[in-house]
Design a protein around this motif. Structure first.
Motif, PDB file in Angstrom:
ATOM      1  N   ALA A   1       0.991  -0.592   0.130  1.00  0.00           N
ATOM      2  CA  ALA A   1       0.090  -0.134  -0.046  1.00  0.00           C
ATOM      3  C   ALA A   1       0.886   1.097  -0.375  1.00  0.00           C
ATOM      4  O   ALA A   1       2.772   0.948   0.182  1.00  0.00           O
ATOM      5  CB  ALA A   1      -0.866  -0.201   1.468  1.00  0.00           C
ATOM      6  N   PHE A   2       0.217   2.065  -0.088  1.00  0.00           N
ATOM      7  CA  PHE A   2       0.943   3.537  -0.343  1.00  0.00           C
ATOM      8  C   PHE A   2       0.757   4.578   1.213  1.00  0.00           C
ATOM      9  O   PHE A   2      -0.922   4.382   1.053  1.00  0.00           O
ATOM     10  CB  PHE A   2       0.608   4.014  -2.164  1.00  0.00           C
ATOM     11  CG  PHE A   2       1.551   3.584  -2.372  1.00  0.00           C
ATOM     12  CD1 PHE A   2       3.108   3.886  -2.464  1.00  0.00           C
ATOM     13  CD2 PHE A   2       1.174   3.685  -3.780  1.00  0.00           C
ATOM     14  CE1 PHE A   2       3.872   3.237  -4.184  1.00  0.00           C
ATOM     15  CE2 PHE A   2       1.531   2.887  -4.922  1.00  0.00           C
ATOM     16  CZ  PHE A   2       2.813   3.229  -5.011  1.00  0.00           C
ATOM     17  N   LEU A   3       1.567   4.991   1.760  1.00  0.00           N
ATOM     18  CA  LEU A   3       1.380   6.054   2.261  1.00  0.00           C
ATOM     19  C   LEU A   3       0.792   7.423   1.951  1.00  0.00           C
ATOM     20  O   LEU A   3       2.241   7.433   1.647  1.00  0.00           O
ATOM     21  CB  LEU A   3       2.362   6.372   4.176  1.00  0.00           C
ATOM     22  CG  LEU A   3       2.219   7.307   4.792  1.00  0.00           C
ATOM     23  CD1 LEU A   3       0.905   7.272   5.862  1.00  0.00           C
ATOM     24  CD2 LEU A   3       3.378   7.217   5.504  1.00  0.00           C
ATOM     25  N   SER A   4      -0.274   8.407   2.538  1.00  0.00           N
ATOM     26  CA  SER A   4       0.515   9.528   1.001  1.00  0.00           C
ATOM     27  C   SER A   4       1.808  10.089   1.955  1.00  0.00           C
ATOM     28  O   SER A   4       1.625   9.951   3.443  1.00  0.00           O
ATOM     29  CB  SER A   4      -1.184  10.678   1.396  1.00  0.00           C
ATOM     30  OG  SER A   4      -0.609  11.877   1.236  1.00  0.00           O
ATOM     31  N   ASN A   5       2.314  11.212   1.222  1.00  0.00           N
ATOM     32  CA  ASN A   5       2.563  12.570   1.010  1.00  0.00           C
ATOM     33  C   ASN A   5       2.510  13.528   1.166  1.00  0.00           C
ATOM     34  O   ASN A   5       3.722  14.705   1.763  1.00  0.00           O
ATOM     35  CB  ASN A   5       3.745  12.173   0.285  1.00  0.00           C
ATOM     36  CG  ASN A   5       5.474  12.363   0.107  1.00  0.00           C
ATOM     37  OD1 ASN A   5       5.567  12.774   1.612  1.00  0.00           O
ATOM     38  ND2 ASN A   5       6.689  11.688  -0.319  1.00  0.00           N
ATOM     39  N   ASP A   6       1.202  13.489   1.455  1.00  0.00           N
ATOM     40  CA  ASP A   6       1.045  15.370   1.996  1.00  0.00           C
ATOM     41  C   ASP A   6       0.474  15.320   3.362  1.00  0.00           C
ATOM     42  O   ASP A   6       0.600  14.178   4.011  1.00  0.00           O
ATOM     43  CB  ASP A   6      -0.734  14.630   1.451  1.00  0.00           C
ATOM     44  CG  ASP A   6      -1.686  14.699  -0.001  1.00  0.00           C
ATOM     45  OD1 ASP A   6      -0.634  14.747  -0.495  1.00  0.00           O
ATOM     46  OD2 ASP A   6      -2.313  14.465   0.267  1.00  0.00           O
ATOM     47  N   ASP A   7       1.324  16.492   3.584  1.00  0.00           N
ATOM     48  CA  ASP A   7       1.322  17.752   4.373  1.00  0.00           C
ATOM     49  C   ASP A   7       2.678  16.593   5.168  1.00  0.00           C
ATOM     50  O   ASP A   7       2.666  16.765   7.130  1.00  0.00           O
ATOM     51  CB  ASP A   7       0.756  17.888   5.606  1.00  0.00           C
ATOM     52  CG  ASP A   7      -0.430  18.166   4.219  1.00  0.00           C
ATOM     53  OD1 ASP A   7      -0.397  19.558   4.171  1.00  0.00           O
ATOM     54  OD2 ASP A   7      -1.981  17.827   4.308  1.00  0.00           O
ATOM     55  N   VAL A   8       3.440  15.896   4.629  1.00  0.00           N
ATOM     56  CA  VAL A   8       4.590  15.186   5.380  1.00  0.00           C
ATOM     57  C   VAL A   8       5.414  15.781   5.128  1.00  0.00           C
ATOM     58  O   VAL A   8       6.248  16.279   4.821  1.00  0.00           O
ATOM     59  CB  VAL A   8       4.634  13.458   5.151  1.00  0.00           C
ATOM     60  CG1 VAL A   8       6.218  13.113   6.051  1.00  0.00           C
ATOM     61  CG2 VAL A   8       3.333  12.489   4.708  1.00  0.00           C
TER      62      VAL A   8
ATOM     63  N   LEU B   1      12.152  10.142   0.978  1.00  0.00           N
ATOM     64  CA  LEU B   1      10.852  10.395  -0.263  1.00  0.00           C
ATOM     65  C   LEU B   1      10.014  11.736  -0.035  1.00  0.00           C
ATOM     66  O   LEU B   1       9.451  12.125  -0.537  1.00  0.00           O
ATOM     67  CB  LEU B   1      10.022   8.991  -0.248  1.00  0.00           C
ATOM     68  CG  LEU B   1      10.650   7.959  -0.815  1.00  0.00           C
ATOM     69  CD1 LEU B   1       9.501   6.962  -0.519  1.00  0.00           C
ATOM     70  CD2 LEU B   1      10.901   8.240  -2.036  1.00  0.00           C
ATOM     71  N   THR B   2      10.145  12.364   1.949  1.00  0.00           N
ATOM     72  CA  THR B   2       8.916  12.720   1.711  1.00  0.00           C
ATOM     73  C   THR B   2       8.950  14.032   1.518  1.00  0.00           C
ATOM     74  O   THR B   2      11.012  14.539   1.207  1.00  0.00           O
ATOM     75  CB  THR B   2       9.465  13.578   3.481  1.00  0.00           C
ATOM     76  OG1 THR B   2      10.601  13.925   3.839  1.00  0.00           O
ATOM     77  CG2 THR B   2       9.117  12.005   4.555  1.00  0.00           C
ATOM     78  N   GLY B   3       8.555  14.937   1.116  1.00  0.00           N
ATOM     79  CA  GLY B   3       8.867  15.990   0.283  1.00  0.00           C
ATOM     80  C   GLY B   3       8.495  15.931  -1.085  1.00  0.00           C
ATOM     81  O   GLY B   3       9.220  17.272  -1.778  1.00  0.00           O
ATOM     82  N   THR B   4       8.460  14.794  -1.828  1.00  0.00           N
ATOM     83  CA  THR B   4       8.996  14.798  -3.281  1.00  0.00           C
ATOM     84  C   THR B   4       7.660  14.572  -3.871  1.00  0.00           C
ATOM     85  O   THR B   4       6.751  13.817  -2.961  1.00  0.00           O
ATOM     86  CB  THR B   4       9.882  13.409  -2.721  1.00  0.00           C
ATOM     87  OG1 THR B   4       8.572  12.085  -2.716  1.00  0.00           O
ATOM     88  CG2 THR B   4      10.803  13.787  -2.902  1.00  0.00           C
TER      89      THR B   4
END
Length: 135
Positions: A92-99, A116-119
């Motif tokens: 599954a994926f964890l969204s990168n939104d607001d991380v 990966l954060t902020g990408t």
């Protein structure tokens, strides 16, 4: 023969996913927790450092280049895609939104940040698949 086959990486991944801490062990309907590719790579590397050594890769993190986390995520993704619901591991994926930052404790205990954060990339996660109910 590939590194995946030669070093029995799938069995080592299954072993690592099987030891994930389950806090909600009361039969919660969500099932087993997922582990990010970084968490999985850390756990695999602690038990089997020969895999990263063979790949000439570090576990991962910002500025590390090709990593064990990337290798595991790619290999698992390909196997999940081709094996479908019959493959023993699901992703599954964890969204990168607001991380802003995900910081992990590496195999040596030193902290490192996810690259990966902020990408524009979501964060892959994996867990052992729940057995299908008899039917």
């Amino acid at each position: 023969m590939s590194i995946w086959e030669r070093l029995s990486v799938q069995e080592k991944v299954r072993e690592a996913l099987g030891t994930v801490t389950i806090v909600n062990d009361s039969g919660h309907h969500f099932g087993r927790p997922y582990m990010t590719a970084y968490q999985l790579a850390i756990k695999v590397d602690r038990a089997h450092p020969e895999i990263a050594k063979e790949l000439k890769a570090e576990v991962g993190g910002t500025g590390k280049g090709y990593s064990l986390a990337q290798y595991l995520a790619h290999q698992l993704s390909q196997r999940i895609k081709s094996g479908g619901d019959d493959f023993e591991i699901e992703g599954a994926f964890l969204s990168n939104d607001d991380v802003r930052r995900l910081t992990y404790s590496g195999p040596d205990g030193e902290p490192f940040d996810s690259s990966l954060t902020g990408t524009g990339f979501d964060i892959s996660m994996f867990r052992l698949r729940r057995p299908h109910p008899a039917g």
